[in-house]
Scaffold this motif. Sequence first.
Motif, PDB file in Angstrom:
ATOM      1  N   PRO A  77     -23.779 -12.645 -27.364  1.00 50.02           N
ATOM      2  CA  PRO A  77     -23.138 -12.444 -26.043  1.00 50.02           C
ATOM      3  C   PRO A  77     -21.578 -11.716 -26.222  1.00 50.02           C
ATOM      4  O   PRO A  77     -21.117 -11.023 -25.532  1.00 50.02           O
ATOM      5  N   ASP A  78     -21.075 -11.802 -27.638  1.00 49.10           N
ATOM      6  CA  ASP A  78     -20.124 -11.073 -27.799  1.00 49.10           C
ATOM      7  C   ASP A  78     -20.053  -9.429 -27.888  1.00 49.10           C
ATOM      8  O   ASP A  78     -19.355  -9.013 -27.017  1.00 49.10           O
ATOM      9  N   TYR A  79     -21.450  -9.110 -28.269  1.00 49.54           N
ATOM     10  CA  TYR A  79     -21.613  -7.720 -28.427  1.00 49.54           C
ATOM     11  C   TYR A  79     -21.761  -7.260 -26.967  1.00 49.54           C
ATOM     12  O   TYR A  79     -21.376  -6.006 -26.532  1.00 49.54           O
ATOM     13  N   LYS A  80     -22.229  -7.974 -26.145  1.00 49.39           N
ATOM     14  CA  LYS A  80     -22.712  -7.762 -24.764  1.00 49.39           C
ATOM     15  C   LYS A  80     -21.271  -7.539 -24.061  1.00 49.39           C
ATOM     16  O   LYS A  80     -21.268  -6.737 -23.306  1.00 49.39           O
ATOM     17  N   HIS A  81     -20.410  -8.642 -24.402  1.00 47.34           N
ATOM     18  CA  HIS A  81     -19.088  -8.468 -23.457  1.00 47.34           C
ATOM     19  C   HIS A  81     -18.298  -7.292 -23.983  1.00 47.34           C
ATOM     20  O   HIS A  81     -17.854  -6.486 -23.121  1.00 47.34           O
TER      21      HIS A  81
END
Length: 118
Positions: A77-81
Amino acid sequence: MTKNTIYYIDPCDCCKKIIKTIPNKVTVHFHDIRTSPLNEDQIDQLATLAGSYEALFNKRAHLYNTIGLKHRTLSEPDYKHYLSYHYTFLKHPIIVANNKIHVKDTTENTIQVVKTLK
């Protein structure tokens, strides 16, 4: 997503070098991620093809160090953000051809992929 798409950043010398190798007979959609950032759906589609958001994430980006991400453990989710946050976090160029993805690793390998475009 069109049949052959190259996601690139216009001033990037590596991208320019690779784009110059595209055969004239090949139809390619060029998507400059700096002037037209990807939306969340486009990022999701690329991540699905690549197998993860991390596979798309550019850890060599200046901003990666500047905002201290280098010292954090990032989740999917961090990478996506961060991919949605700023275009520089997307590796480039990325080539999508016939629903297969090639995320830039070396210029030479990427040029070989470009030569196989139909």
